[in-house]
Scaffold this active site. Structure first.
Site, PDB file in Angstrom:
ATOM      1  N   GLN A  15      44.161  38.729  52.243  1.00 49.23           N
ATOM      2  CA  GLN A  15      44.827  39.507  51.204  1.00 49.23           C
ATOM      3  C   GLN A  15      45.102  38.636  49.965  1.00 49.23           C
ATOM      4  O   GLN A  15      45.689  37.567  50.069  1.00 49.23           O
ATOM      5  CB  GLN A  15      46.141  40.071  51.770  1.00 49.23           C
ATOM      6  CG  GLN A  15      46.918  40.943  50.814  1.00 49.23           C
ATOM      7  CD  GLN A  15      46.206  42.248  50.478  1.00 49.23           C
ATOM      8  OE1 GLN A  15      45.676  42.913  51.352  1.00 49.23           O
ATOM      9  NE2 GLN A  15      46.176  42.596  49.201  1.00 49.23           N
ATOM     10  N   LYS A  23      46.480  49.153  55.869  1.00 52.47           N
ATOM     11  CA  LYS A  23      45.118  48.838  56.323  1.00 52.47           C
ATOM     12  C   LYS A  23      45.058  48.838  57.848  1.00 52.47           C
ATOM     13  O   LYS A  23      44.123  49.374  58.450  1.00 52.47           O
ATOM     14  CB  LYS A  23      44.676  47.471  55.783  1.00 52.47           C
ATOM     15  CG  LYS A  23      44.249  47.529  54.324  1.00 52.47           C
ATOM     16  CD  LYS A  23      44.079  46.146  53.721  1.00 52.47           C
ATOM     17  CE  LYS A  23      43.825  46.256  52.221  1.00 52.47           C
ATOM     18  NZ  LYS A  23      43.969  44.995  51.506  1.00 52.47           N
ATOM     19  N   ASP A  77      35.593  42.446  52.091  1.00 55.03           N
ATOM     20  CA  ASP A  77      36.099  42.624  50.727  1.00 55.03           C
ATOM     21  C   ASP A  77      34.955  42.489  49.714  1.00 55.03           C
ATOM     22  O   ASP A  77      35.132  42.794  48.538  1.00 55.03           O
ATOM     23  CB  ASP A  77      37.155  41.544  50.442  1.00 55.03           C
ATOM     24  CG  ASP A  77      38.496  42.132  50.047  1.00 55.03           C
ATOM     25  OD1 ASP A  77      38.578  43.364  49.934  1.00 55.03           O
ATOM     26  OD2 ASP A  77      39.446  41.353  49.847  1.00 55.03           O
TER      27      ASP A  77
END
Ligand code: NAP
Length: 289
Positions: free
Chosen positions: A98, A54, A121
């Site tokens: 995460q 990422k 997200d």
């Protein structure tokens, strides 16, 4: 007949190039590149690899990549304090914590602490609500990527029969909402569904997000259907090596489907590209005030 392979790598590269162009335009207009900060708690090797890729993709798109790697025994209070700092930091446009988090943390509480405007997200309840209401918000990256692939293959999907297998908050539920918003007729299947084969057999679009290798059998697929395989399952081979397979029995399905995503190289590359697109969207919205 053999299905058309949907090239997620190529579609993702095109999206990343579009994002890079948008980033350059934002820098020209506002003198500031979008910033994406990823927080990793613990030392799960797969998560560490995701976080690394990422960061690289963020920099390649011309954005500023921030990264926090916290020890597994970090307290939830300390993580929430970091999220509050990032929420208040004007240089941070996107925050991604995460998952999965260590067991002593309540991931719902952590997600709810992220500023919804920076929730790239797309998991904050406000963004979930916007998606279900058919309003503009930040949409989870994997289903967003699946939708781009479906639209590229099929164009208008109004009235199409879609079956989503899996009802997670990360993939299945937002996928079903996106398909519903695009006027498909959607069935959501899960571990308690009776006659999964019968549901799949009716579907013009099948999205499999289960986590069981090859569980969707080739003979279930309606001839000509568009099959999107979200599953990423690592299988051990007799020689000690491993390889990745999806949730769909690819060899069985490829002869019946009209379009199918390979694993790897289908949905996977779209997820990071959509994360970059979400970060640009968040930065543009913040820059517009
Ligand atoms: P998850 O949270 O474990 O959800 C799995 C879903 O599958 C659940 O809703 C479960 O039903 C359902 N299920 C389990 N067994 C089933 C069965 N026999 N028949 C029908 N449904 C069944 O997983 P997830 O996070 O959604 O991820 C799913 C897969 O996608 C995994 O392989 C994951 O690695 C992959 N993934 C890939 C990407 C990518 O970038 N390509 C991103 C995210 C996830 P219940 O709700 O009833 O338990």
């Amino acid at each position: 007949m053999s299905a058309v392979l949907i090239d997620g790598k190529a579609r993702a590269a095109a999206l990343r190039a579009e994002v890079a162009t948008g980033v350059a335009a934002l820098v020209a207009a506002h003198g500031r590149a979008p910033g994406l900060t990823v927080v990793l708690v613990g030392d799960d090797p797969a998560s560490a690899v995701y976080v690394g890729s990422k960061g690289k993709a963020t920099r390649e798109a011309g954005m500023i990549s921030g990264e926090y790697r916290l020890p597994a025994d970090t307290s939830e209070a300390d993580l929430l304090a970091l999220v509050a700092t990032l929420n208040a930091d004007p240089a941070v446009d996107g925050i991604l914590v995460q998952m999965p988090l260590p067991k002593h943390m309540d991931s719902d509480r952590v997600i709810a602490a992220i500023d919804p405007a920076k929730d790239v997200d797309g998991l904050h309840p406000i963004n979930t609500g916007l998606l279900v209401s058919g309003r503009d918000g930040l949409v989870p990256c994997t289903p967003s990527g699946c939708m781009l692939l479906i639209k590229e293959a099929l164009g208008n999907i109004a009235g199409a029969e879609a079956v989503v297998i899996g009802r997670s908050i990360l993939v299945g539920k937002p996928m079903a909402a996106l398909l519903t918003n695009a006027s498909a007729t959607v069935t959501v299947a899960h571990s308690r569904t009776r006659d999964l084969a019968g549901h799949v057999a009716r579907a013009d679009i099948v999205v499999a997000a289960v986590g069981i290798p090859g569980m969707v059998k080739g003979e279930w697929i309606k001839p000509g259907a568009c099959v999107i395989d979200v599953g990423i399952n690592r299988i051990a081979l007799p020689d000690g090596k491993t390889h990745l397979v999806g949730d769909v029995d690819f060899d069985g399905a490829v002869g019946r489907a009209g379009w199918i995503t390979p694993v790897p190289g289908g949905v996977g590359p779209m997820t990071i590209a959509c994360l970059l697109a979400n970060t640009l969207k968040a930065a543009s919205a913040r820059a517009a005030g």
